[in-house]
Design an enzyme around this catalytic site. Structure first.
Site, PDB file in Angstrom:
ATOM      1  N   ASP A 272       1.410   7.104  -4.945  1.00 47.27           N
ATOM      2  CA  ASP A 272       2.804   6.819  -5.281  1.00 47.27           C
ATOM      3  C   ASP A 272       3.550   6.473  -3.990  1.00 47.27           C
ATOM      4  OD1 ASP A 272       3.312   9.256  -3.977  1.00 47.27           O
ATOM      5  OD2 ASP A 272       3.643  10.360  -5.849  1.00 47.27           O
ATOM      6  N   ALA A 273       4.847   6.352  -4.058  1.00 46.75           N
ATOM      7  CA  ALA A 273       5.642   5.927  -2.895  1.00 46.75           C
ATOM      8  C   ALA A 273       5.553   6.895  -1.724  1.00 46.75           C
ATOM      9  CB  ALA A 273       7.101   5.729  -3.308  1.00 46.75           C
TER      10      ALA A 273
END
Length: 145
Positions: free
Chosen positions: A25-26
């Protein structure tokens, strides 16, 4: 990938995984859906070690394997570029299903990141009705007394 006998004497395989950017994810932590893909690869490589592949079973025997249950417990996160391994162990062979226990763990320390149990059903490719496991996968069934 390599095979090893499990503590219970059942089939086990270990499949290496690397965490890529696309798996995160980010924040650089492995996205939860990535573990599902990695465990699918672990079960597929277990099947390949038994001398078959999904495609060969579909073409040669008219059966397919479908996930009917998956339960996961997330213990610790994987991060970008981690070297992991998926340990896949057979817990039980049914007439038309296999119960697996799986772990995703770090290669360097064997720290467990995710624990899971999965049931995979063997089905007729055309009807999707339960079908007996191919004899090349399951141990011989014991006759009832």
């Amino acid at each position: 990938m390599h095979d090893a006998p499990s503590a219970a004497g059942l089939d086990q395989s270990i499949h290496p995984i690397r965490v890529y950017y696309e798996d995160t994810d980010a924040s650089g932590v492995a996205y939860h859906g990535s573990y599902v893909r990695w465990m699918e690869r672990g079960r597929t490589e277990w099947l390949r070690a038994k001398g078959g592949s999904q495609a060969l079973f579909m073409i040669g025997q008219g059966v397919a394997f479908t996930l009917s249950r998956l339960e996961m417990r997330f213990v610790s996160p994987a991060r970008l570029d981690d070297a992991l391994e998926v340990v896949t162990t057979v817990e039980r062979f049914g007439r038309a299903s296999i119960d697996f226990r799986q772990e995703v763990r770090r290669q360097d320390s064997a720290q467990i990141l995710v624990r899971a149990t999965a049931r995979v059903g063997c089905v007729d490719q055309q009807s999707f009705r339960p079908a007996p496991l191919p004899s090349s996968i399951a141990p011989p069934r014991k006759p009832h007394a």
